[in-house]
Write a protein that holds these residues in place. Structure first.
Motif, PDB file in Angstrom:
ATOM      1  N   ALA A 122      -3.910  -2.192  -4.391  1.00  0.00           N
ATOM      2  CA  ALA A 122      -2.574  -2.805  -4.446  1.00  0.00           C
ATOM      3  C   ALA A 122      -2.470  -3.985  -3.477  1.00  0.00           C
ATOM      4  O   ALA A 122      -1.838  -4.995  -3.784  1.00  0.00           O
ATOM      5  CB  ALA A 122      -1.508  -1.766  -4.131  1.00  0.00           C
ATOM      6  N   THR A 140      -6.949   4.246   0.401  1.00  0.00           N
ATOM      7  CA  THR A 140      -7.468   5.068  -0.693  1.00  0.00           C
ATOM      8  C   THR A 140      -7.917   4.201  -1.866  1.00  0.00           C
ATOM      9  O   THR A 140      -8.012   4.669  -2.998  1.00  0.00           O
ATOM     10  CB  THR A 140      -6.437   6.126  -1.154  1.00  0.00           C
ATOM     11  OG1 THR A 140      -5.202   5.466  -1.442  1.00  0.00           O
ATOM     12  CG2 THR A 140      -6.192   7.173  -0.095  1.00  0.00           C
ATOM     13  N   ASN A 141      -8.171   2.925  -1.578  1.00  0.00           N
ATOM     14  CA  ASN A 141      -8.776   2.002  -2.551  1.00  0.00           C
ATOM     15  C   ASN A 141      -7.999   1.854  -3.857  1.00  0.00           C
ATOM     16  O   ASN A 141      -8.599   1.738  -4.917  1.00  0.00           O
ATOM     17  CB  ASN A 141     -10.223   2.427  -2.858  1.00  0.00           C
ATOM     18  CG  ASN A 141     -11.059   2.564  -1.606  1.00  0.00           C
ATOM     19  OD1 ASN A 141     -10.883   1.819  -0.659  1.00  0.00           O
ATOM     20  ND2 ASN A 141     -11.985   3.521  -1.598  1.00  0.00           N
ATOM     21  N   THR A 142      -6.672   1.826  -3.776  1.00  0.00           N
ATOM     22  CA  THR A 142      -5.905   1.593  -5.002  1.00  0.00           C
ATOM     23  C   THR A 142      -5.983   0.116  -5.397  1.00  0.00           C
ATOM     24  O   THR A 142      -5.769  -0.225  -6.558  1.00  0.00           O
ATOM     25  CB  THR A 142      -4.412   1.956  -4.842  1.00  0.00           C
ATOM     26  OG1 THR A 142      -3.831   1.057  -3.897  1.00  0.00           O
ATOM     27  CG2 THR A 142      -4.219   3.387  -4.376  1.00  0.00           C
ATOM     28  N   ALA A 171      -4.033  -7.124  -4.883  1.00  0.00           N
ATOM     29  CA  ALA A 171      -3.228  -7.657  -5.977  1.00  0.00           C
ATOM     30  C   ALA A 171      -1.981  -8.378  -5.462  1.00  0.00           C
ATOM     31  O   ALA A 171      -1.507  -9.319  -6.086  1.00  0.00           O
ATOM     32  CB  ALA A 171      -2.829  -6.549  -6.938  1.00  0.00           C
ATOM     33  N   CYS A 207       0.826  -1.207   0.000  1.00  0.00           N
ATOM     34  CA  CYS A 207       0.000   0.000   0.000  1.00  0.00           C
ATOM     35  C   CYS A 207       0.858   1.252   0.000  1.00  0.00           C
ATOM     36  O   CYS A 207       1.787   1.370   0.788  1.00  0.00           O
ATOM     37  CB  CYS A 207      -0.908   0.007   1.224  1.00  0.00           C
ATOM     38  SG  CYS A 207      -1.907   1.502   1.354  1.00  0.00           S
ATOM     39  N   LYS A 208       0.517   2.196  -0.874  1.00  0.00           N
ATOM     40  CA  LYS A 208       1.302   3.439  -0.923  1.00  0.00           C
ATOM     41  C   LYS A 208       1.116   4.253   0.344  1.00  0.00           C
ATOM     42  O   LYS A 208       1.926   5.123   0.656  1.00  0.00           O
ATOM     43  CB  LYS A 208       0.939   4.259  -2.160  1.00  0.00           C
ATOM     44  CG  LYS A 208      -0.344   5.046  -2.052  1.00  0.00           C
ATOM     45  CD  LYS A 208      -0.552   5.863  -3.311  1.00  0.00           C
ATOM     46  CE  LYS A 208      -1.725   6.805  -3.181  1.00  0.00           C
ATOM     47  NZ  LYS A 208      -1.604   7.842  -2.150  1.00  0.00           N
ATOM     48  N   ASN A 209       0.040   3.982   1.087  1.00  0.00           N
ATOM     49  CA  ASN A 209      -0.226   4.686   2.345  1.00  0.00           C
ATOM     50  C   ASN A 209       0.152   3.845   3.559  1.00  0.00           C
ATOM     51  O   ASN A 209      -0.134   4.232   4.686  1.00  0.00           O
ATOM     52  CB  ASN A 209      -1.709   5.042   2.454  1.00  0.00           C
ATOM     53  CG  ASN A 209      -2.219   5.745   1.224  1.00  0.00           C
ATOM     54  OD1 ASN A 209      -1.508   6.540   0.635  1.00  0.00           O
ATOM     55  ND2 ASN A 209      -3.437   5.431   0.837  1.00  0.00           N
TER      56      ASN A 209
END
Lengths: 205, 254
Positions: B227, B223-225, B230, B177-179
């Motif tokens: 990732a 933020t619902n990417t 996946a 996650c980017k966050n």
């Protein structure tokens, strides 16, 4: 983020509908009537205050979340293969949103401010002429196209993401919501992009 | 073992080295020759460590335990992705045949404020344990166990609960996650219990406590990417995150 985002989407529907009246190509008669209604109807005036509040709430939420998220990873990775697991625009909502904010400041300066001035001066504002004048300058056309593209990608992620945040993810309905979100983003943005382009090219007179 | 079908690779490995949680780390480059494509990624690290030890150097610390993809201990961020380039596998299930001769492989620890580096590639994931302790339990009757068949569970609920329960708590979701959000992990644990009759007693309190603990540990926001979904080695769906949002909203209303 999701609830304020969907609220702003509801505004986009009204905005794009009324502005699409210019495509009737009737020298802006229908469009000016629509713009006049929006500028003078008391209910719309109250909703406008709510709209600004929603926009500010959306920006403040984004600001707070971004700061928290930055704090959550103080040491970053040397190598990140983001494309392997997510779309670039889902990871760039902050950048796209910031672009939209810059666009919005210019946009309000171009149209919202002159309209307000006319209302306060008790004059009739010809919004259609205002549009033609702004969209006769190539740099405004370019900026509006950039703004619309940013909006398109912002919506491509944001629309379906809002439903997920609000707890709505269902095997039966989510695929339709996602599909609708994609079509909505593309259609709204094509319509918005067509406005400066057709005026600049003299198709809409 | 010993199939003899594998070929051998020469690789450049860039590995993160860090003495302890307070030290600032850096990358160390190692050249590896004759790595069999039949080796797992962790076995490749074993070979490297044997070499380092024989040279009188300190071995690279990394987490591992079962080495068959069920314990959730292994945790390397390989070439920009948790558990490496393959989907649906843990690092121990990743084999060197997924790489090409002459490749440079960058290996980093999970990066998150809530997962401080203990040493080199090993991170402290006890934040997950504290989230589980805050609400990931159920009340049970004392006395004789009642007949299991007395509790009816719809097949679809059982399947969804089982899907969520497949989470091994490795932390790849946080790493991807980017966050640096832990929503996939926490939502899997919340869902697993919220879907079953045994979890109903603490249902409302559980989601509130676990989310509060998650926030306190310093994980970021979702933020619902997608990732996490996946990269999850167990294929946990973000439908669980929506369910947790739903659970939290209804718990806060009541």
């Amino acid at each position: 983020m999701g609830s304020t985002g969907l609220f702003l989407v509801s505004f986009l529907i009204v905005h794009v509908s009324i502005n699409s009246l210019i495509f009737l190509n009737d020298s802006g008669e229908s469009f000016n009537a629509g713009a006049h209604f929006m500028a003078h109807n008391p209910v719309i005036r109250i909703v406008e205050i709510g709209l600004f509040a929603g926009l500010i709430a959306h920006i403040v939420q984004a600001w707070v979340l971004t700061n928290e998220n930055k704090k959550a990873r103080p040491v970053g990775y040397a190598m990140v293969d983001g494309a392997a697991n997510s779309s670039w625009y889902s990871r760039s909502m902050g950048v796209l949103g910031s672009l939209l904010l810059i666009f919005l400041v210019v946009h309000l300066g171009n149209f919202w401010l002159p309209t307000k001035q006319a209302v306060f001066a008790h004059e009739e504002h010809n919004t259609f002429e205002n549009m033609k004048q702004v969209f006769s300058q190539w740099y405004f056309v370019l900026l509006y196209l950039v703004g619309v593209i940013a909006l398109c990608y912002h919506l491509l992620h944001g629309f379906q993401s809002a439903f997920q945040s609000l707890g709505m993810n269902h095997k039966k309905y989510t695929p339709s919501i996602k599909k609708f979100g994609i079509w909505f983003s593309i259609i709204v943005c094509i319509l918005f992009a067509a406005m400066p382009l057709t005026m600049f090219l003299g198709i809409i007179k | 073992m010993g199939s003899g079908h594998g070929t051998e690779l020469n690789l450049t490995l860039k590995v993160w080295r860090q003495k302890n949680s307070k030290a600032s780390g850096s990358f160390e480059t190692h050249q590896l020759t004759g790595i069999s494509t039949d080796m797992s990624f962790l076995e490749m690290f074993d070979v490297l460590n044997e070499k380092l030890i024989s040279e009188g150097k300190e071995a690279i610390a990394f987490d591992h335990d079962c080495r068959e993809g069920i314990c959730g201990m292994c945790s390397m961020y390989i070439n920009g992705r948790p558990h490496g380039p393959k989907q649906g596998v843990t690092t121990c299930q990743l084999h060197m045949r997924s790489f090409k001769n002459g490749d440079t492989i960058v290996v980093e620890p999970w990066r998150s404020a809530a997962f401080p580096v203990i040493k080199d590639l090993a991170v402290d994931r006890s934040a997950f344990d504290r989230i589980i302790a805050s609400g990931g339990y159920v009340s049970v009757n004392t006395g004789n166990a009642q007949d299991a068949n007395n509790i009816l569970i719809p097949k679809t609920d059982a399947d969804e609960a089982f899907g969520a329960a497949a989470c091994i708590g490795c932390g790849a979701c946080v790493a991807a996650c980017k966050n640096s959000s832990a929503m996939l992990f926490v939502s899997a644990k919340v869902s697993q219990l919220a879907l079953l009759p045994q979890g109903q007693v603490e249902r409302k309190e559980r989601v509130k406590k676990m989310v509060a603990q998650m926030d306190e540990e310093g994980f970021g926001n979702c933020t619902n990417t997608g990732a996490c979904e996946a990269e999850c080695p167990k294929g946990i769906s973000i439908e669980n995150i929506a369910r947790m949002n739903r659970e939290l909203m209804s718990a806060n209303i009541k």
